[in-house]
Design a protein around this motif. Structure first.
Motif, PDB file in Angstrom:
ATOM      1  N   ALA A  60       0.837  -1.209   0.000  1.00 57.81           N
ATOM      2  CA  ALA A  60       0.000   0.000   0.000  1.00 57.81           C
ATOM      3  C   ALA A  60       0.868   1.254   0.000  1.00 57.81           C
ATOM      4  O   ALA A  60       0.613   2.194  -0.763  1.00 57.81           O
ATOM      5  N   LEU A  61       1.891   1.271   0.838  1.00 60.93           N
ATOM      6  CA  LEU A  61       2.797   2.420   0.899  1.00 60.93           C
ATOM      7  C   LEU A  61       3.478   2.660  -0.444  1.00 60.93           C
ATOM      8  O   LEU A  61       3.531   3.795  -0.937  1.00 60.93           O
ATOM      9  N   GLU A  62       3.984   1.617  -1.060  1.00 57.64           N
ATOM     10  CA  GLU A  62       4.712   1.776  -2.325  1.00 57.64           C
ATOM     11  C   GLU A  62       3.794   2.183  -3.470  1.00 57.64           C
ATOM     12  O   GLU A  62       4.205   2.945  -4.354  1.00 57.64           O
ATOM     13  N   ILE A  63       2.563   1.711  -3.472  1.00 55.37           N
ATOM     14  CA  ILE A  63       1.616   2.132  -4.512  1.00 55.37           C
ATOM     15  C   ILE A  63       1.325   3.619  -4.381  1.00 55.37           C
ATOM     16  O   ILE A  63       1.361   4.362  -5.368  1.00 55.37           O
ATOM     17  N   VAL A  64       1.067   4.074  -3.161  1.00 58.60           N
ATOM     18  CA  VAL A  64       0.820   5.507  -2.940  1.00 58.60           C
ATOM     19  C   VAL A  64       2.061   6.322  -3.286  1.00 58.60           C
ATOM     20  O   VAL A  64       1.974   7.362  -3.946  1.00 58.60           O
ATOM     21  N   TRP A  65       3.233   5.835  -2.882  1.00 59.46           N
ATOM     22  CA  TRP A  65       4.499   6.534  -3.161  1.00 59.46           C
ATOM     23  C   TRP A  65       4.700   6.658  -4.671  1.00 59.46           C
ATOM     24  O   TRP A  65       5.088   7.716  -5.173  1.00 59.46           O
ATOM     25  N   ALA A  66       4.441   5.582  -5.395  1.00 63.35           N
ATOM     26  CA  ALA A  66       4.606   5.594  -6.851  1.00 63.35           C
ATOM     27  C   ALA A  66       3.617   6.561  -7.504  1.00 63.35           C
ATOM     28  O   ALA A  66       3.978   7.289  -8.443  1.00 63.35           O
ATOM     29  N   LEU A  67       2.378   6.577  -7.027  1.00 61.22           N
ATOM     30  CA  LEU A  67       1.379   7.498  -7.593  1.00 61.22           C
ATOM     31  C   LEU A  67       1.761   8.951  -7.358  1.00 61.22           C
ATOM     32  O   LEU A  67       1.653   9.788  -8.268  1.00 61.22           O
ATOM     33  N   ILE A  68       2.224   9.271  -6.152  1.00 61.08           N
ATOM     34  CA  ILE A  68       2.665  10.638  -5.859  1.00 61.08           C
ATOM     35  C   ILE A  68       3.841  11.009  -6.745  1.00 61.08           C
ATOM     36  O   ILE A  68       3.879  12.099  -7.330  1.00 61.08           O
ATOM     37  N   ALA A  69       4.803  10.111  -6.879  1.00 62.33           N
ATOM     38  CA  ALA A  69       5.977  10.377  -7.713  1.00 62.33           C
ATOM     39  C   ALA A  69       5.585  10.542  -9.179  1.00 62.33           C
ATOM     40  O   ALA A  69       6.115  11.411  -9.875  1.00 62.33           O
ATOM     41  N   LEU A  70       4.634   9.732  -9.649  1.00 58.05           N
ATOM     42  CA  LEU A  70       4.193   9.810 -11.045  1.00 58.05           C
ATOM     43  C   LEU A  70       3.509  11.141 -11.332  1.00 58.05           C
ATOM     44  O   LEU A  70       3.811  11.804 -12.335  1.00 58.05           O
ATOM     45  N   VAL A  71       2.598  11.546 -10.461  1.00 56.57           N
ATOM     46  CA  VAL A  71       1.912  12.831 -10.634  1.00 56.57           C
ATOM     47  C   VAL A  71       2.914  13.984 -10.563  1.00 56.57           C
ATOM     48  O   VAL A  71       2.888  14.901 -11.392  1.00 56.57           O
ATOM     49  N   SER A  72       3.814  13.928  -9.602  1.00 61.52           N
ATOM     50  CA  SER A  72       4.801  14.996  -9.436  1.00 61.52           C
ATOM     51  C   SER A  72       5.787  15.035 -10.601  1.00 61.52           C
ATOM     52  O   SER A  72       6.216  16.111 -11.024  1.00 61.52           O
ATOM     53  N   LEU A  73       6.143  13.875 -11.123  1.00 56.51           N
ATOM     54  CA  LEU A  73       7.022  13.816 -12.287  1.00 56.51           C
ATOM     55  C   LEU A  73       6.338  14.440 -13.498  1.00 56.51           C
ATOM     56  O   LEU A  73       6.940  15.238 -14.228  1.00 56.51           O
ATOM     57  N   GLY A  74       5.077  14.099 -13.714  1.00 59.12           N
ATOM     58  CA  GLY A  74       4.327  14.703 -14.812  1.00 59.12           C
ATOM     59  C   GLY A  74       4.247  16.204 -14.680  1.00 59.12           C
ATOM     60  O   GLY A  74       4.405  16.950 -15.655  1.00 59.12           O
ATOM     61  N   LYS A  75       4.002  16.662 -13.479  1.00 54.98           N
ATOM     62  CA  LYS A  75       3.923  18.094 -13.213  1.00 54.98           C
ATOM     63  C   LYS A  75       5.270  18.779 -13.494  1.00 54.98           C
ATOM     64  O   LYS A  75       5.314  19.841 -14.122  1.00 54.98           O
ATOM     65  N   ALA A  76       6.357  18.153 -13.069  1.00 52.75           N
ATOM     66  CA  ALA A  76       7.697  18.715 -13.304  1.00 52.75           C
ATOM     67  C   ALA A  76       8.023  18.751 -14.787  1.00 52.75           C
ATOM     68  O   ALA A  76       8.624  19.711 -15.282  1.00 52.75           O
ATOM     69  N   LEU A  77       7.638  17.694 -15.511  1.00 53.31           N
ATOM     70  CA  LEU A  77       7.908  17.650 -16.955  1.00 53.31           C
ATOM     71  C   LEU A  77       7.087  18.699 -17.697  1.00 53.31           C
ATOM     72  O   LEU A  77       7.584  19.342 -18.619  1.00 53.31           O
ATOM     73  N   MET A  78       5.834  18.877 -17.302  1.00 53.19           N
ATOM     74  CA  MET A  78       4.991  19.891 -17.944  1.00 53.19           C
ATOM     75  C   MET A  78       5.507  21.304 -17.660  1.00 53.19           C
ATOM     76  O   MET A  78       5.491  22.160 -18.540  1.00 53.19           O
ATOM     77  N   LYS A  79       5.983  21.540 -16.453  1.00 53.91           N
ATOM     78  CA  LYS A  79       6.532  22.846 -16.093  1.00 53.91           C
ATOM     79  C   LYS A  79       7.793  23.121 -16.922  1.00 53.91           C
ATOM     80  O   LYS A  79       8.003  24.245 -17.362  1.00 53.91           O
ATOM     81  N   GLY A  80       8.601  22.092 -17.145  1.00 50.01           N
ATOM     82  CA  GLY A  80       9.823  22.238 -17.931  1.00 50.01           C
ATOM     83  C   GLY A  80       9.523  22.580 -19.392  1.00 50.01           C
ATOM     84  O   GLY A  80      10.243  23.350 -20.014  1.00 50.01           O
ATOM     85  N   LYS A  81       8.451  22.034 -19.930  1.00 52.38           N
ATOM     86  CA  LYS A  81       8.061  22.332 -21.313  1.00 52.38           C
ATOM     87  C   LYS A  81       7.479  23.729 -21.465  1.00 52.38           C
ATOM     88  O   LYS A  81       7.556  24.324 -22.519  1.00 52.38           O
ATOM     89  N   ALA A  82       6.902  24.244 -20.385  1.00 47.55           N
ATOM     90  CA  ALA A  82       6.284  25.558 -20.433  1.00 47.55           C
ATOM     91  C   ALA A  82       7.322  26.679 -20.395  1.00 47.55           C
ATOM     92  O   ALA A  82       7.022  27.807 -20.730  1.00 47.55           O
ATOM     93  N   GLN A  83       8.525  26.362 -19.979  1.00 47.84           N
ATOM     94  CA  GLN A  83       9.555  27.402 -19.854  1.00 47.84           C
ATOM     95  C   GLN A  83      10.230  27.666 -21.170  1.00 47.84           C
ATOM     96  O   GLN A  83      10.341  26.977 -22.046  1.00 47.84           O
TER      97      GLN A  83
END
Length: 83
Positions: A60-83
């Motif tokens: 359960a911990l690792e699934i939640v950790w992976a989901l948070i990391a996935l969402v945050s990674l997507g957010k970081a990648l989108m922010k990088g493209k916007a610059q």
């Protein structure tokens, strides 16, 4: 504990997550893509290990950790493209 492939994969994942934590505390400027990628890969490796040596709380911990990391990674990648 047996030192099988599943444990080696799990320990590698754990190492990546610890490296991400250390990096986040030592870096002058945090690269969010690198940080979240390390966390995502680490969590996925641990999930793979847990499919062999199952533990519900850890899974359960690792699934939640992976989901948070996935969402945050997507957010970081989108922010990088916007610059």
């Amino acid at each position: 504990m047996t030192f099988d492939l599943a444990n080696i994969i799990g320990l590698t994942g754990c190492g990546l997550m610890v490296a991400a934590y250390a990096y986040s505390n030592m870096a002058r400027t945090l690269n969010f893509v690198l940080f979240n990628l390390l966390n995502l890969v680490g969590a996925l490796l641990l999930i793979g290990s847990l499919t062999v040596h199952f533990n519900i709380a850890s899974m359960a911990l690792e699934i939640v950790w992976a989901l948070i990391a996935l969402v945050s990674l997507g957010k970081a990648l989108m922010k990088g493209k916007a610059q």
